[in-house]
Scaffold this active site. Structure first.
Site, PDB file in Angstrom:
ATOM      1  N   SER A 122       0.821  -1.217   0.000  1.00 30.18           N
ATOM      2  CA  SER A 122       0.000   0.000   0.000  1.00 30.18           C
ATOM      3  C   SER A 122       0.850   1.259   0.000  1.00 30.18           C
ATOM      4  O   SER A 122       0.353   2.339  -0.331  1.00 30.18           O
ATOM      5  CB  SER A 122      -0.935   0.012   1.219  1.00 30.18           C
ATOM      6  OG  SER A 122      -0.182  -0.058   2.422  1.00 30.18           O
ATOM      7  N   GLU A 155      -5.485  -0.140  -7.388  1.00 25.95           N
ATOM      8  CA  GLU A 155      -4.478   0.739  -7.968  1.00 25.95           C
ATOM      9  C   GLU A 155      -3.460  -0.087  -8.745  1.00 25.95           C
ATOM     10  O   GLU A 155      -2.883  -1.038  -8.208  1.00 25.95           O
ATOM     11  CB  GLU A 155      -3.754   1.522  -6.867  1.00 25.95           C
ATOM     12  CG  GLU A 155      -4.625   2.533  -6.166  1.00 25.95           C
ATOM     13  CD  GLU A 155      -3.882   3.276  -5.064  1.00 25.95           C
ATOM     14  OE1 GLU A 155      -4.010   4.507  -5.001  1.00 25.95           O
ATOM     15  OE2 GLU A 155      -3.181   2.630  -4.267  1.00 25.95           O
ATOM     16  N   ASN A 194      -3.759   6.494  -0.745  1.00 24.29           N
ATOM     17  CA  ASN A 194      -3.141   6.793   0.550  1.00 24.29           C
ATOM     18  C   ASN A 194      -2.415   8.139   0.549  1.00 24.29           C
ATOM     19  O   ASN A 194      -2.202   8.735   1.607  1.00 24.29           O
ATOM     20  CB  ASN A 194      -2.192   5.673   0.958  1.00 24.29           C
ATOM     21  CG  ASN A 194      -2.947   4.455   1.464  1.00 24.29           C
ATOM     22  OD1 ASN A 194      -4.024   4.578   2.029  1.00 24.29           O
ATOM     23  ND2 ASN A 194      -2.394   3.274   1.250  1.00 24.29           N
TER      24      ASN A 194
END
Length: 240
Positions: A122, A155, A194
């Protein structure tokens, strides 16, 4: 490799994200090899997949297949060699430790020289993880969101050496999974989601720290005003 040639997906790590990604791949009709280092992790992951599939079936969300048929496509293994040797796609979902991830991909290079290589990280730069591989052009980020079965976004992150054909294949795979692909063409910290979420959570924390508001007020606003699925602090607690 074209998307039509993909038939087997290897998922490395049977934890929170790994077992969910394995389930998504199985639901899309792919044969899945689910790898972990201990049997107890595999058993836990498989139990959660079976439970999730039963709930989907119970709610009528498996119109063209039965839960047991989907579950049967997931093959657990404690052997990395067995997991990836004939895989067309390898998706790594081990703990967020750069050295651990690099070690795994350096091993994969010796086992499989044709698969699309992907990390579910992430936040760790894709270029950093792919530095351990001799096939950086075939390396991409595939960041699923928790829980992968329910969250629609993935993503697709380009590393410094990722080529266009790899991005295209990864995007097509995400669509085959029934997910919405968003391309992050620059390997920036936090990628897209993020990178936006971090400042949001920080500002919420600062507002509370300055006694401008309360945790309850922030989370209520996030849910009932902004329409988010959960509060900012609730999300922080949930994701650790």
């Amino acid at each position: 490799m074209r998307i039509e040639e993909v038939s087997k997906v290897a998922v490395l790590g049977a934890g929170t994200m790994g077992h969910g990604i394995a389930e998504v791949a199985a639901l899309a009709g792919y044969q899945v090899s689910l790898y972990d280092v201990e049997q107890k992790f595999l058993d836990s992951g498989l139990q959660k997949i079976r439970w999730s599939l039963s709930k989907l079936e119970e709610k009528g969300n498996l119109p063209h297949q039965r839960a047991e048929e989907t579950f049967a496509r997931v093959k657990p293994t404690l052997s990395l060699d067995q997991a990836v040797s004939d895989a067309d796609v390898v998706i790594e979902a081990v703990p967020e430790d750069p050295e651990l991830k690099k070690k795994i991909f350096s091993q994969i290079d010796k086992i499989n020289r044709r698969a699309l290589l992907a990390s579910n990280t992430s936040t760790i730069p894709i270029s950093e993880i792919s530095s351990a591989s001799n096939r950086k052009e075939n390396f991409v980020g595939l960041h699923f969101f928790n829980p992968p079965v329910l969250m629609p976004l993935v993503e697709v992150v380009r590393g410094g050496k990722t080529d266009d054909s790899t991005i295209s294949l990864a995007r097509d795979l995400v669509r085959k999974f029934g997910k919405q692909a968003v391309i992050c063409n620059k390997d920036v910290p936090g990628f897209i989601v993020n990178r936006i979420l971090g400042p949001l959570m920080n500002e919420a924390a600062w507002m509370v720290a300055r006694n401008k508001t309360t945790v309850e007020a922030v989370d209520s606003c996030a849910i009932f005003k902004a329409g988010l699925p959960m509060g900012v602090f609730e999300l922080a607690d949930y994701s650790g």
